[in-house]
Every structure is written in structure tokens, then in C-alpha cells.
Design a protein around this motif. Structure first.
Motif, mmCIF file in Angstrom:
data_model
loop_
_atom_site.group_PDB
_atom_site.id
_atom_site.type_symbol
_atom_site.label_atom_id
_atom_site.label_comp_id
_atom_site.label_asym_id
_atom_site.label_seq_id
_atom_site.Cartn_x
_atom_site.Cartn_y
_atom_site.Cartn_z
ATOM 1 N N VAL A 1 0.781 -1.198 -0.079
ATOM 2 C CA VAL A 1 -0.156 -0.064 -0.097
ATOM 3 C C VAL A 1 0.860 1.631 0.004
ATOM 4 C CG1 VAL A 1 -1.772 1.228 1.392
ATOM 5 C CG2 VAL A 1 -1.818 -1.356 1.134
ATOM 6 N N HIS A 2 1.848 1.208 0.841
ATOM 7 C CA HIS A 2 2.649 2.267 0.953
ATOM 8 C C HIS A 2 4.092 2.442 -0.003
ATOM 9 C CE1 HIS A 2 0.202 3.737 4.149
ATOM 10 N NE2 HIS A 2 0.346 2.249 4.617
ATOM 11 N N ASP A 3 4.454 1.120 -0.583
ATOM 12 C CA ASP A 3 5.716 1.303 -1.452
ATOM 13 C C ASP A 3 5.147 0.910 -2.836
ATOM 14 O OD1 ASP A 3 8.203 0.522 -2.213
ATOM 15 O OD2 ASP A 3 8.680 -0.670 -0.905
ATOM 16 N N GLU A 4 5.569 1.935 -3.716
ATOM 17 C CA GLU A 4 5.108 1.770 -5.194
ATOM 18 C C GLU A 4 6.185 1.080 -5.679
ATOM 19 O OE1 GLU A 4 3.692 2.194 -8.799
ATOM 20 O OE2 GLU A 4 2.921 3.081 -7.026
ATOM 21 N N VAL A 5 7.406 0.837 -5.542
ATOM 22 C CA VAL A 5 8.548 -0.122 -6.057
ATOM 23 C C VAL A 5 7.868 -1.734 -5.701
ATOM 24 C CG1 VAL A 5 10.790 -0.985 -6.049
ATOM 25 C CG2 VAL A 5 10.327 1.460 -5.869
ATOM 26 N N ALA A 6 7.637 -1.820 -4.342
ATOM 27 C CA ALA A 6 7.205 -3.156 -3.976
ATOM 28 C C ALA A 6 5.902 -3.567 -4.921
ATOM 29 C CB ALA A 6 6.717 -3.190 -2.474
ATOM 30 N N ARG A 7 4.914 -2.452 -4.970
ATOM 31 C CA ARG A 7 3.784 -2.757 -5.793
ATOM 32 C C ARG A 7 3.880 -3.150 -7.225
ATOM 33 N NH1 ARG A 7 0.084 2.386 -5.635
ATOM 34 N NH2 ARG A 7 0.671 2.361 -3.373
ATOM 35 N N GLN A 8 4.832 -2.455 -7.815
ATOM 36 C CA GLN A 8 5.215 -2.824 -9.151
ATOM 37 C C GLN A 8 5.576 -4.142 -9.434
ATOM 38 O OE1 GLN A 8 4.664 -1.496 -12.418
ATOM 39 N NE2 GLN A 8 3.198 -0.365 -11.008
ATOM 40 N N LYS A 9 6.719 -4.619 -8.385
ATOM 41 C CA LYS A 9 7.263 -5.927 -8.388
ATOM 42 C C LYS A 9 6.219 -7.101 -8.247
ATOM 43 C CE LYS A 9 11.958 -4.768 -6.507
ATOM 44 N NZ LYS A 9 12.882 -5.217 -5.317
ATOM 45 N N LEU A 10 5.223 -6.644 -7.243
ATOM 46 C CA LEU A 10 3.994 -7.666 -7.019
ATOM 47 C C LEU A 10 3.196 -7.891 -8.357
ATOM 48 C CD1 LEU A 10 2.484 -9.331 -5.202
ATOM 49 C CD2 LEU A 10 1.086 -7.436 -4.618
ATOM 50 N N TYR A 11 2.982 -6.531 -9.024
ATOM 51 C CA TYR A 11 2.332 -6.642 -10.214
ATOM 52 C C TYR A 11 2.953 -7.669 -11.290
ATOM 53 C CZ TYR A 11 1.196 -4.611 -14.941
ATOM 54 O OH TYR A 11 1.067 -4.590 -16.203
ATOM 55 N N LYS A 12 4.236 -7.443 -11.413
ATOM 56 C CA LYS A 12 4.959 -8.079 -12.361
ATOM 57 C C LYS A 12 4.742 -9.723 -12.014
ATOM 58 C CE LYS A 12 8.139 -4.688 -13.688
ATOM 59 N NZ LYS A 12 9.522 -3.903 -13.961
ATOM 60 N N ARG A 13 4.939 -9.890 -10.756
ATOM 61 C CA ARG A 13 4.959 -11.415 -10.195
ATOM 62 C C ARG A 13 3.433 -11.862 -10.604
ATOM 63 N NH1 ARG A 13 4.209 -14.489 -5.807
ATOM 64 N NH2 ARG A 13 3.854 -13.020 -4.277
ATOM 65 N N THR A 14 2.509 -11.236 -10.212
ATOM 66 C CA THR A 14 1.190 -11.613 -10.454
ATOM 67 C C THR A 14 0.822 -11.891 -11.891
ATOM 68 O OG1 THR A 14 0.232 -10.111 -8.645
ATOM 69 C CG2 THR A 14 -1.421 -10.808 -10.264
ATOM 70 N N LEU A 15 1.551 -11.288 -12.830
ATOM 71 C CA LEU A 15 1.212 -11.586 -14.382
ATOM 72 C C LEU A 15 1.800 -12.835 -14.649
ATOM 73 C CD1 LEU A 15 1.784 -8.140 -16.317
ATOM 74 C CD2 LEU A 15 -0.364 -9.234 -16.235
#
Length: 417
Positions: free
Chosen positions: A9-23
Motif C-alpha cells: 500500500v505504501h511502497d510503489e516499487v514493491a507494488r510494481q514487483k507484485l504486479y509483475k509477479r502476479t502477471l
């Protein structure tokens, strides 16, 4: 808030990593999901023709598993909204696996009621295969959204193309263990759908939809500007996106369903039918490599128009193609798949853009119900139309439905580019 979610929620970099892993997780599951999907498309109509002894109901299997997919779409959407994408998607794929096992049993027992019930349950895999595309968009920003949809869909190509081309192989496997030949592809479907559900259940953590909801809730709280969800959702955008997907689905399903019967009547064997359907299914998903980028770059509306034009061309070509010509039949079915791809990705992007994130899974599931029901109607009516007239008439009807959509898109186009 769950600690495993809070960091995103608070970390954009971590969020983008999760987005890529989800894909990547979605992509892996879709490879198996595509293989499961192909069985019903390729031999469903042939099983019905064999067991019922008439062409009039050859479109019934397509209609049944599409009706089943409508119910499953609602179930998967509700489970995703209330609990998580992981639970919703895994449940849907496992239902598809159970249905495939039921189809195998029905062919062994020559039990028509069991066949019908099993095809309904098998539709759960079809619905889930489509709904998995939404998981890729949960953490995507507006400029990534159509590309994310494409990446989820293109991965289906590998299994979906392999499935029809393994029809003969799986038929031989079925023969070797005493199962009717046409049930062979459903052995593949049962295993493939089961694995797809397992991958999502184990690997889709933390759940992207739960993270997306936490992000929105945090932003609204921070801005002190929370809005009523019903007003935040753009109903015009929902209607436009849904219409494009529905038309793409009904035209594609109607023509595709009767193509194996049409080919069988004119001397084409199971291997040739599998090749044509395999190329068609590949054309449904493989263009996603570029379709999502085009939708994000040149606009949702432009690609919706391209979809309608391509579907019109496919319908006309299928109608006039010489019945003995593999080339022209294959080209017509390839265009049919490409038109569906353009329409489905542009429509999905429009739909997702228009829905407030906090009610996204629920509305996506409901719209997919209508998409599935329209496909079921197309599949069911296709057999009746061909039995009463001809395959060419059916194909012209599909082209006319696509043509009629032009007016609606032009009417609704304002504000969507």
C-alpha cells in the motif's frame, strides 16, 4: 490491515514487483487453462452429434458449457469480491476439471443427461479462463491495463493451440484405455484445468485484488474524499465495453461452433478439423502480443472499430469459402479469432476503466455472465440455423450482427478514445 498487504500500500516499487509477479502467475495458469478450454471447442459438437444422432442440436454442447460459464462467472466474481481472486479463480478451474471428468464418464456410459450436466460444470473452466485476465489488471495503472489484459490472454495461446492439435493423440490415448475416442481431449482438459487451479491457489499470494482494495481505501482516507461507489462507476463506459465483448463473443461462438460439423460433412477428417480450430484458437489469443499495446496507444475506440471490421470480413469469408478448401476455411476462422481478440481486449479495457476499483470484481463477474449467455445463445441457435438453412447463412448472419454494432459504437463513442 494484513501485514503482508500493508507493505504494498505504501511502497510503489514493491507494488510494481507484485504486479509483475502476479502477471507471471496468471500467465502460467493460463497456459494450462487454454489447454482445458480447447477440448470443448474442438470435439463438443462432434460428441453431441454422435450421441444425439442429429445436427440440429450440435450447437447444444457449446451452449451448455457457455451457460455453465455464465453461472461460474457470477460465482467466481462474487468469491473474488468477497474473499480473493485466488479463491475465486482456483474454484472456477477446479469446477472445469470436474466437468471434464463428467463428460468422459458420460461418453463411456452413453448417458445424455450426465453429458449435459457435465458440460454445464465444465463451463466453469471457460469462465475462469476469461476472468483470470482481470487479475492482471488489479495492480496495473491506466497505461498498463490493456497490455496486462493482453499478457494474460496471450499465454492462453500455448495451451489453446496445442489442445486441438492433440485431438488425434488424445483420441489414441482414450482408445488405448477403453474410452471413446472423442472423449480423449477431455482427459487433457481435466488435468489441465486442475493444474491451473492449483497454480493460482498456491502462487497467487498476496492476492492482487485485496492489495488493490487496500490501496484505494488508503487513498480515499488520505484525501478525505471518499465517493459513493455507484456514482464513481461510469455506466456509459460499462455499457460500451460490455456491448463490444458481447457482440465479439456471439459472432465468434456461433460460427466457430458449427465449423467442425460443416467440415465433417464435406469429408474433412478429425486431424484437419483440429488444425483449423487450433489456428482459430491461436488467432483468438496470439495477437494479444500486440493488441494490448495498440489499445493502450491508439485507443480503445479505434480497436473496437477494428474488431467489428474484422468480424464482418470473417463472416463473409466463411460464407463464401469453398467447402473443400482448407486454406480459405482456415483464413476465415483465423480472422474470426482476430476479430474476437480485438473486441475482447478493447471491450475489457473500456469496462475496467469505467468501474470503481472497490466494486471491480463484482461488476466484472456480472458482465461476464452476459457475455457468456450471449455466447450460449449464439452456440445454441447456430445448430438450428445451419440445420434449417446452411453454414453460409449462419456466417452471413454473424457478419450482419457485427455490422449492426457500428451504429451503437458510434453513438456511444463520445468520451472513449
Amino acid at each position: 490491515m494484513n501485514s503482508s498487504i500493508e507493505q504494498y500500500v505504501h511502497d510503489e516499487v514493491a507494488r510494481q514487483k507484485l504486479y509483475k509477479r502476479t502477471l507471471w502467475v496468471v500467465i502460467l495458469s493460463q497456459v494450462f487453462g487454454g489447454a482445458g478450454l480447447a477440448a470443448g471447442i474442438t470435439v463438443g459438437a462432434l460428441i453431441a452429434q454422435d450421441m444425439l444422432g442429429t445436427d440440429s442440436f450440435a450447437g447444444l454442447p457449446s451452449a451448455l458449457f457457455t451457460f455453465g460459464s455464465a453461472g461460474a462467472a457470477l460465482l467466481v466474481g462474487q468469491l473474488s469480491q468477497r474473499y480473493s481472486r485466488r479463491l475465486g479463480l482456483a474454484t472456477g478451474f477446479w469446477l472445469g476439471s470436474l466437468g471434464a471428468i463428467g463428460v468422459i464418464a458420460a461418453t463411456i456410459l452413453t448417458n445424455i443427461p450426465l453429458l449435459f450436466i457435465s458440460l454445464l460444470v465444465y463451463g466453469g473452466g471457460t469462465a475462469t479462463n476469461l476472468q483470470a485476465r482481470y487479475a492482471g489488471t488489479d495492480l496495473a495503472n491506466a497505461k498498463q491495463r490493456a497490455t496486462a489484459i493482453s499478457m494474460a490472454m496471450v499465454s492462453t495461446t500455448f495451451g489453446a493451440v496445442a489442445g486441438p492439435n492433440l485431438v488425434q493423440v488424445m483420441g489414441n490415448v482414450a482408445d488405448s484405455i477403453g474410452i471413446p475416442t472423442l472423449a480423449g481431449p477431455f482427459i487433457l482438459a481435466a488435468v489441465a484445468y486442475g493444474l491451473a487451479g492449483l497454480i493460482l491457489a498456491v502462487m497467487l499470494r498476496p492476492d492482487p485484488y485485496l492489495v488493490a482494495k487496500a490501496i484505494i481505501a488508503n487513498e480515499e482516507k488520505a484525501n478525505e474524499a471518499a465517493q459513493i461507489v455507484a456514482k464513481a462507476t461510469n455506466r456509459e463506459g460499462v455499457m460500451l465495453g460490455a456491448t463490444i465483448m458481447i457482440v465479439s463473443q456471439v459472432v465468434m461462438v456461433a460460427i466457430m461452433t458449427m465449423t467442425p460439423i460443416h467440415m465433417s460433412h464435406h469429408g474433412h477428417d478429425l486431424q484437419q478439423i483440429g488444425l483449423v480450430i487450433g489456428i482459430h484458437v491461436g488467432a483468438m489469443y496470439l495477437p494479444s502480443l500486440v493488441t494490448g499495446v495498440l489499445v493502450d496507444k491508439i485507443g480503445r475506440y479505434a480497436m473496437a472499430i477494428a474488431a467489428v471490421i474484422t468480424l464482418i470480413a470473417a463472416g463473409v469469408m466463411a460464407a463464401v469459402a469453398p467447402v473443400q478448401s482448407m486454406f480459405w476455411l482456415t483464413l476465415a476462422l483465423a480472422l474470426l479469432g482476430i476479430g474476437w481478440n480485438f473486441g475482447f481486449i478493447s471491450g475489457t479495457a473500456l469496462l475496467t476503466d469505467a468501474i470503481h476499483p472497490l466494486e471491480r470484481a463484482k461488476i466484472q463477474g456480472r458482465i461476464d455472465v452476459f457475455v457468456a449467455l450471449s455466447g450460449a445463445a449464439g452456440g445454441m441457435l447456430s445448430g438450428v440455423i445451419v440445420a434449417g438453412t446452411s453454414y453460409a447463412t449462419l456466417s452471413y448472419v454473424g457478419a450482419l450482427i457485427a455490422l449492426a454494432t457500428f451504429g451503437f459504437i458510434l453513438y456511444r463513442k463520445k468520451g472513449f478514445n
